[in-house]
Structures are given as C-alpha cells and as structure tokens.
Motif scaffolding. Structure first.
Motif, PDB file in Angstrom:
ATOM      1  N   SER A   1      -2.592  -3.235 -13.062  1.00 35.77           N
ATOM      2  CA  SER A   1      -2.390  -4.034 -11.978  1.00 35.77           C
ATOM      3  C   SER A   1      -4.070  -3.822 -11.208  1.00 35.77           C
ATOM      4  CB  SER A   1      -1.536  -3.813 -10.707  1.00 35.77           C
ATOM      5  OG  SER A   1      -1.666  -2.665 -10.186  1.00 35.77           O
ATOM      6  N   GLY A   2      -4.272  -4.551 -10.268  1.00 38.20           N
ATOM      7  CA  GLY A   2      -5.446  -4.271  -9.518  1.00 38.20           C
ATOM      8  C   GLY A   2      -5.307  -3.768  -8.086  1.00 38.20           C
ATOM      9  N   ALA A   3      -3.857  -3.113  -8.039  1.00 42.19           N
ATOM     10  CA  ALA A   3      -3.800  -2.466  -6.715  1.00 42.19           C
ATOM     11  C   ALA A   3      -4.358  -1.219  -6.307  1.00 42.19           C
ATOM     12  CB  ALA A   3      -2.122  -2.137  -6.686  1.00 42.19           C
ATOM     13  N   VAL A   4      -5.177  -0.597  -7.237  1.00 41.48           N
ATOM     14  CA  VAL A   4      -5.892   0.444  -7.090  1.00 41.48           C
ATOM     15  C   VAL A   4      -7.213   0.309  -7.500  1.00 41.48           C
ATOM     16  CG1 VAL A   4      -6.083   3.170  -7.417  1.00 41.48           C
ATOM     17  CG2 VAL A   4      -3.920   2.020  -7.495  1.00 41.48           C
ATOM     18  N   LYS A   5      -8.117   0.501  -6.518  1.00 41.05           N
ATOM     19  CA  LYS A   5      -9.469   0.449  -6.593  1.00 41.05           C
ATOM     20  C   LYS A   5     -10.013   1.630  -7.480  1.00 41.05           C
ATOM     21  CE  LYS A   5     -10.815  -2.353  -2.628  1.00 41.05           C
ATOM     22  NZ  LYS A   5     -11.337  -2.445  -1.486  1.00 41.05           N
ATOM     23  N   LYS A   6     -11.008   1.561  -8.449  1.00 41.46           N
ATOM     24  CA  LYS A   6     -11.527   2.592  -9.298  1.00 41.46           C
ATOM     25  C   LYS A   6     -10.412   3.278  -9.940  1.00 41.46           C
ATOM     26  CE  LYS A   6     -15.569   3.214  -6.497  1.00 41.46           C
ATOM     27  NZ  LYS A   6     -16.381   4.325  -5.510  1.00 41.46           N
ATOM     28  N   LYS A   7      -9.466   2.453 -10.495  1.00 40.15           N
ATOM     29  CA  LYS A   7      -8.266   2.815 -11.091  1.00 40.15           C
ATOM     30  C   LYS A   7      -8.354   3.997 -12.246  1.00 40.15           C
ATOM     31  CE  LYS A   7      -7.838  -1.242 -14.021  1.00 40.15           C
ATOM     32  NZ  LYS A   7      -6.893  -2.353 -14.158  1.00 40.15           N
ATOM     33  N   TYR A   8      -9.625   4.018 -12.927  1.00 42.51           N
ATOM     34  CA  TYR A   8      -9.473   4.727 -14.287  1.00 42.51           C
ATOM     35  C   TYR A   8      -9.351   5.993 -14.087  1.00 42.51           C
ATOM     36  CZ  TYR A   8     -10.956   0.579 -16.903  1.00 42.51           C
ATOM     37  OH  TYR A   8     -10.812  -0.376 -17.611  1.00 42.51           O
TER      38      TYR A   8
ATOM     39  N   GLU B   1       0.706  -0.950   0.149  1.00 38.63           N
ATOM     40  CA  GLU B   1      -0.039   0.050  -0.066  1.00 38.63           C
ATOM     41  C   GLU B   1       0.722   1.442  -0.080  1.00 38.63           C
ATOM     42  OE1 GLU B   1      -2.230  -3.591   0.942  1.00 38.63           O
ATOM     43  OE2 GLU B   1      -0.409  -2.867   2.085  1.00 38.63           O
TER      44      GLU B   1
ATOM     45  N   ASP C   1      -0.284  -8.425  -8.679  1.00 39.42           N
ATOM     46  CA  ASP C   1      -0.006  -6.599  -8.782  1.00 39.42           C
ATOM     47  C   ASP C   1       1.477  -6.440  -8.389  1.00 39.42           C
ATOM     48  OD1 ASP C   1      -2.818  -6.575  -8.796  1.00 39.42           O
ATOM     49  OD2 ASP C   1      -3.323  -5.988  -6.838  1.00 39.42           O
TER      50      ASP C   1
END
Length: 425
Positions: free
Chosen positions: A188-195, A128, A371
């Motif tokens: 990666s999927g490390a950040v939610k709502k990454k867009y 994180e 990630d």
C-alpha cells in the motif's frame, strides 16, 4: 543488572505515564511487553515477577474511560455480539466440564481477551493508528527473528520466550498473519519511504522458516493461493509479481530445514520408525471425534483432549508427564468441538467466517480508500493463515486470533468512517 533489563524498565515506566495521557501509548506498550516478555528472557530473572502486560492493560483501560468518547462503538459489530455469546456459553459450561480448574483458566483468559478486544477497537480509530499497530507487531516479530539468528545453533527454533507460545508451531502461527499484514502494508501507500519495511519483513519471514513447521509452510501456501484467487483484479498482478519474489527469496534462506522436516515422515516410514509427532495426528483426531460424539452439544470443557487422552488414545502415542501419560490436541477445529461442542464451535467459527467475509467485502469495494483495502486484505489473508496453520497445531489460547479479529473490525470501522466523512463533504 543487564542493560536490556534496565532499558525495559525505563520504557515500561515512561510508557505507563504516557498511557494515562494517550491510550494509544498503552496499546503500543502492551505489544512491547508482549514481545520483550521478561519471564521468557535470560535478563528477566533480574526483574521482579510482575504481570507486565496486565498492568499495561489496566492502565490503558483507565485511560480509555478518561479520554475516549466512543466507548460503546465496539458493541455495534456482530463479531462482538458473537464473541460475548461465546464467553457466556463458556461460563455456562462450568457445571458440565471435566475439570473446573482448567476451564476456569480458559474462562479468565477469554475475559482478558475480550477486554483487549474492546481496547483495540476503541483506541485504534484512524488509519494512521492502524498502520502504527501493524508496524509495532512487525518490529516485534523481527526482534524475535533477529535474536533467533544470534542465539540459535540449528534445527527448529523453539524458544521464542513469548506468552503462551511454547513451541515452534505456535510461534509460526503467531508470526504468519503479522508478516502477511506487513507485506500488504508495504504494497500500500500508507507508509512513506516504505522500503525500510523490507528489513523487519525479512527477519520475521525468516523466523517462520526457522520454526521448521510443516504446518506453517502449508498454511503459507494456502494463504498465497487464497490471496491470488480472492484479490481484487487491480491488485492481482502485483500480488503475483511480489509473490514470485518471495518464493525466490525463500530459496536463499533456511529452506533446507523445511525440506528436511517434510521428508521426515517418508524417512521415518522407510526406516520403520514412526515419527510420533506427525503420524499420531490422525490418531488424535479420531479420538477427538469420539470425545465429541460423547457430548456433541456442549462439549466437555477446556483441555478435554488432554484429560481424556488416556481413555481414547493408545499408550504408544501418549507423552509421559508429571501427571501421567497424556496427549494434547494438535488441531484447533477438533479442539473447539471436543471442548465446546456444536454450540461453542459454531459460535467461534461464525466469528472467524464473519471477519473473513467482512475483509473480502471491504477489500473488493473500489469506493473505499485503496490503502485500507490492501491492509484489510492483508489482515484477512493473515486470518486464513492462522486458521490453516491451526489445523496442525492447537492455537486456541493464542492471543493473535483475537488481535486479527479486532484489527479487521478496526479496518472496517475506519473505512466506513472515512466513507461517511467523504459523503458529508
């Protein structure tokens, strides 16, 4: 006093207080001060002349010794040992250098960067925190890109107002690894709502284009090729797809500036007007080879090329300065060899090769967190970009190289800890 200056001081004061409680706040505040950098901004004239980043580094160092437990972990990595060995070697060069003053400047810088390296590895000890630091730098580059769009009238964007970054080539070298790492953070999927990351990525990416650096565009091409050829098979399809999207997007921004810059060499030749900035690079490299041959083992110290340029380089390629007609280096590899010889150059490039090898090893191991593998590969690609672009500009004193080295080690450390934790469970 401008509201930006007031805001900067408030953030600095509050951040300094938080730093004494949370070392991570110090790292984030350091990057904040780096990108805002009052001496390089118009509103900075309303503030006292203070070494803002140095104050933050000292406060962060105090906080680390108060709060962090694993303060010796950074020493277990071979890159750390090599970096310390390089620092010691630079110190041992003093009796043999051309200019003690110039060499002292670089030695002090190395000491500061080693402390920063220690802070980054010690404080950023979770996935994180690593994500947070990458995002902080991406936003910092996006801020410079946004201000560039607001203030720049045309041509190459040169005045970023950042520490040690005084031209467009160095600016591009700094931004390239941040954009590459940010892009892989997005994948990666490390950040939610990454867009939402696409917004700072767009501003930072456009900043590279606005720099108008031929070397940077070539470095991006080399980086892209590296990422495709050396990526894990399960990532390759997505990389090619998103790479195509990026190439298409570039056609809608300032690509005309890059075309003009690339064409400038041909145009200059046809008009029998030598583009000194581009055509003289081989002349300088040939001169650096002669300088290197003069003291192959240990080199002649920091800024050798600048100091010996009147002796080895034809007058027409020199630049008039207050100290006379001189010419600096435009190539990191030859700079390291001329300044620090075979010993120093070998130590430096062993560090670079080691982190690239580490990055590839971790990113290809399917047993590791997906990630972290993607983030690690992005950081590794960023290092390739820095080294490729640095063959066209001297990035020796830029902090970004140490930042990326440290972050690759951080990613490795976090990955290993998570794997050990999983095995224990």
């Amino acid at each position: 006093m401008p509201i930006t200056a007031i805001g900067f001081v408030l953030v600095f004061m509050v951040g300094s207080l938080f730093t004494l409680k949370k070392p991570l706040a110090g790292i984030l505040l350091y990057f904040f001060c780096f990108y805002m950098h009052p001496p390089g901004k118009y509103w900075g004239s309303f503030l006292p002349e203070i070494r803002w980043t140095l104050i933050v580094a000292v406060l962060t160092l105090i906080s680390v010794f108060i709060h962090e437990k694993n303060k010796g972990d950074w020493l277990k990595f071979k890159e750390t040992k090599l970096l310390i060995a390089f620092l010691v070697f630079v110190g041992l060069q003093f009796p043999f250098v051309l200019s003690t003053g110039w060499h002292q400047v670089y030695f002090i810088l190395l000491v500061k960067l080693l402390i920063l390296y220690f802070l980054l590895i010690t404080i950023i000890n979770t996935k994180e925190k690593l994500v947070m630091v990458i995002i902080a730098n991406l936003i910092g580059c996006a801020y410079i890109g946004f201000t560039a769009l607001q203030t720049h009238a045309g041509g190459r964007f040169e005045r970023a107002g950042l520490p040690s970054i005084n031209d467009s080539n160095l600016l591009a070298i700094h931004v390239i690894p941040i954009v590459v790492a940010g892009a892989f953070l997005f994948l990666s999927g490390a950040v939610k709502k990454k867009y939402w990351l696409l917004i700072p990525l767009a501003f930072a990416g456009n900043l590279i284009i606005m720099s108008g650096s031929r070397g940077a565009i070539g470095a991006l091409a080399v980086t892209g090729l590296f990422l495709i050829l050396f990526s894990a098979k399960e990532f390759r399809g997505r990389l090619i797809k998103w790479g195509a999207v990026v190439v298409i997007a570039l056609t809608f921004v300032s690509i005309d500036l890059i075309v003009q810059r690339i064409a400038s060499i041909t145009e200059a030749e046809s008009a029998e007007e030598v583009d000194i900035s581009a055509q003289s690079r081989m002349v300088i490299i040939n001169a650096q080879i002669e300088m290197f041959n003069e003291n192959m083992l240990i080199g002649n110290g920091h800024r050798t090329t600048l100091l010996l340029s009147p002796v080895y380089i034809d007058q027409k390629y020199l630049t008039n300065t207050a100290a006379g007609a001189l010419r600096g280096s435009h190539n990191l590899t030859m700079t390291m060899l001329a300044d620090h010889g075979i010993i120093g150059g070998t130590l430096f490039f062993l560090i670079i090769l080691s982190v690239i090898k580490t990055g590839l090893s971790v990113s290809r191991n399917k047993e590791h967190d997906r990630d972290l593998r993607l983030i690690m590969f992005g950081l590794t690609g960023g290092m390739i970009g820095v080294m490729a672009a640095s063959q066209f500009a001297n990035s020796k004193v830029l902090e970004i190289t140490i930042w990326i080295i440290a972050l690759i080690i951080v990613a490795q450390n976090v990955t290993m800890k998570r794997q050990l934790s999983g095995l224990k469970k």
